[in-house]
Design an enzyme around this catalytic site. Structure first.
Site, PDB file in Angstrom:
ATOM      1  N   CYS A  15       0.828  -1.211   0.000  1.00 52.54           N
ATOM      2  CA  CYS A  15       0.000   0.000   0.000  1.00 52.54           C
ATOM      3  C   CYS A  15       0.862   1.261   0.000  1.00 52.54           C
ATOM      4  CB  CYS A  15      -0.888   0.045   1.249  1.00 52.54           C
ATOM      5  SG  CYS A  15      -1.971  -1.365   1.478  1.00 52.54           S
ATOM      6  N   ASP A  40      21.741  36.017 -14.659  1.00 52.21           N
ATOM      7  CA  ASP A  40      20.495  36.192 -15.387  1.00 52.21           C
ATOM      8  C   ASP A  40      19.901  37.574 -15.120  1.00 52.21           C
ATOM      9  OD1 ASP A  40      18.228  34.694 -16.908  1.00 52.21           O
ATOM     10  OD2 ASP A  40      17.226  35.717 -15.251  1.00 52.21           O
TER      11      ASP A  40
END
Length: 506
Positions: free
Chosen positions: A42, A451
């Protein structure tokens, strides 16, 4: 706790059992609980009565539980959980192999082909997978085929023969035997348990993602970067063409927010495939695109007290790092976008698609072409490309390296090795190599200090960009998510398009 779980140094049997007792959904997909008295395995969050500690064992993958003789629980469907985020965090050989297995490499190329891509002998790779994931490559591929088959059985009107081959089985007999063994029921039993059918000719699946999930922000990013002919988007959805191993295809993703933490949400994916054998590959690439295996609670908790990223995570919980459906495409688009706006890069890419992409038929308006493959672009005269000559030469050189296999962006090789190979190419600098690592290789710990968008975002938030980018170690191992949160502040529709990086033409 099995040895394979101990290698993660993250959980022991007691901590796993505590997660099971609390039905903590955060651990779904990270380990699996097998119950000796019932013979089933499970999810940690299964709603069934918690078994006694003495009756359970813990396994790192569905394949490991199946190899130990356990069947999947029919109530919690443990094989349908998102994958472990550890595969991308550590990027071990086992994790890289799992990505390729999910893409169907074992079915197409066998264990030897998988081992070549990862850079090991087949015997050594098998030992690594058994040690870390509790099962060898064939068992892992079998578990993946079984899960794909179950979803197709329950959600489509495809014949069982079509499903068998779509899921990667070599025969209907093998398909029937595997379904019975894994799910303790026949294909007819599985189809009868659930309603809902898709129209023949399409395959519709629900891709499980952990919550919170900032689906609208992900959709906004994808829509902002659309390449004409290859991608289209509308309110609540995104669609694109797919260049798959056996032929072309398309996928439409219906995306929305799912912000209840700790639950499992779903992105609905509708595929139209030229060849059903590409089903598993198409599903895996769609999952990569939406960063389905991310653990957003772990990411969010990491930034709780951070003065820069913490407020952004609170404002947009569950933000994802958009992945890719083709690593080569990401690399080419990144070079196209060097030192131009996103809008400009998309326009140039669209012209290249119209000139060099393969035309496809699609029922989705606006999807007309596949993105040009590396072999095609490697033969293009760089002087004819709609970009500066130096960038054109860099693009053609990159395409040649991709086509010849000198650079592989299929998530098989070690990331550092790929980065070094990219940097060795003319016109490819650190910004490009790192952006490709983030998008194409699924690297969760990339930051781009040069950046321009990052610096603009930090200024807009009232921070000193120089001071912040000089020390981002506290953001590890989730710097890619910090980067996305910063870029997300620039995403309103009225905002000008940020540039995608510095000039890297060598």
């Amino acid at each position: 706790m099995q040895t394979s779980m101990q290698t993660r140094e993250r959980w022991d049997a007691e901590s796993c059992y505590r997660a099971v007792r609390s039905r903590d959904r955060r651990f779904d997909g990270m380990f699996y609980t097998a119950v000796r008295t019932t013979g089933i395995y499970c999810r940690p969050s299964c709603p069934a009565r918690t078994p006694a500690f003495a009756n359970v064992t813990f396994h790192p993958s569905p394949a490991a539980a199946q190899a130990a003789g356990f069947r999947a629980c029919k109530r919690c469907l443990p094989d349908a959980t998102p994958g472990s985020p550890d595969w991308d965090i550590a990027a071990t050989a086992a994790g890289r192999a799992m990505r390729l297995i999910a893409d169907g490499v074992v079915d197409r190329e066998g264990v030897d082909g998988l081992a070549r891509r990862v850079g090991y002998t087949s015997r050594h790779l098998s030992r690594l997978l058994v040690a870390e994931l509790g099962a060898g490559p064939l068992a892992l591929a079998r578990a993946k085929r079984a899960q794909t088959a179950r979803v197709l059985i329950e959600t489509t009107d495809l014949s069982y023969a079509d499903i068998a081959f779509a899921a990667g089985f070599s025969s209907v007999r093998q398909f029937n035997e595997t379904v019975r063994e894994v799910y303790a029921g026949s294909p007819t039993d599985l189809r009868g348990r659930r309603g809902g059918r898709s129209t023949t000719g399409t395959v519709t699946m629900r891709l499980a993602v952990r919550t919170p999930f900032a689906g609208r922000a992900l959709l906004a990013f994808l829509a902002y970067h659309l390449v004409p002919g290859v991608e289209v988007a509308g309110p609540g959805w995104y669609a694109r063409t797919l260049d798959l191993p056996h032929g072309p295809g398309t996928v439409r993703l219906d995306i929305d927010d799912a912000l209840e933490p700790g639950e499992t949400a779903f992105v609905t994916a509708t595929f139209a495939l030229h060849d059903l054998r590409d089903t598993a590959a198409a599903v895996e690439r769609a999952r990569r695109l939406v960063d389905a295996d991310c653990d957003p609670l772990a990411v969010g908790a990491h930034f709780d007290d951070d003065p820069v990223v913490g407020p952004l995570v609170t404002a947009t919980p569950g933000l994802r790092v958009p992945g890719q459906v083709d690593g080569d495409e990401v690399a080419v688009r990144t070079v196209i976008g060097q030192q131009v706006s996103v809008v400009g890069a998309c326009t140039v890419a669209g012209r290249m698609v119209a000139a060099h992409g393969r035309a496809v038929d699609s029922d989705i308006p606006g999807l007309t072409h596949l993105f040009p493959d590396a072999a095609t672009l490697a033969g293009v005269d760089p002087e004819t490309l709609p970009m500066p000559r130096a960038r054109g030469r860099a693009l053609v050189g990159l395409a040649g390296a991709l086509a010849e296999g000198r650079v592989a962006l299929d998530r098989g090789p070690d990331r550092d090795t790929v980065r070094d190979a990219l940097l060795a190419l003319p016109g490819i600098g650190p910004w490009t190599a790192d952006y490709v690592a983030m998008r194409a290789l699924g690297h969760p710990d990339v930051f781009l200090p040069t950046d321009l968008g990052v610096r603009n975002a930090l200024r807009g938030l009232g921070h000193d960009p120089v001071a912040v980018v000089a020390d981002t170690d506290a953001w590890r191992p989730w710097r890619s998510y910090a980067l996305m949160h910063l870029w997300n502040t620039l995403m309103p529709a009225v905002a000008p398009a940020p540039t995608t990086g510095p000039n890297e033409e060598n």
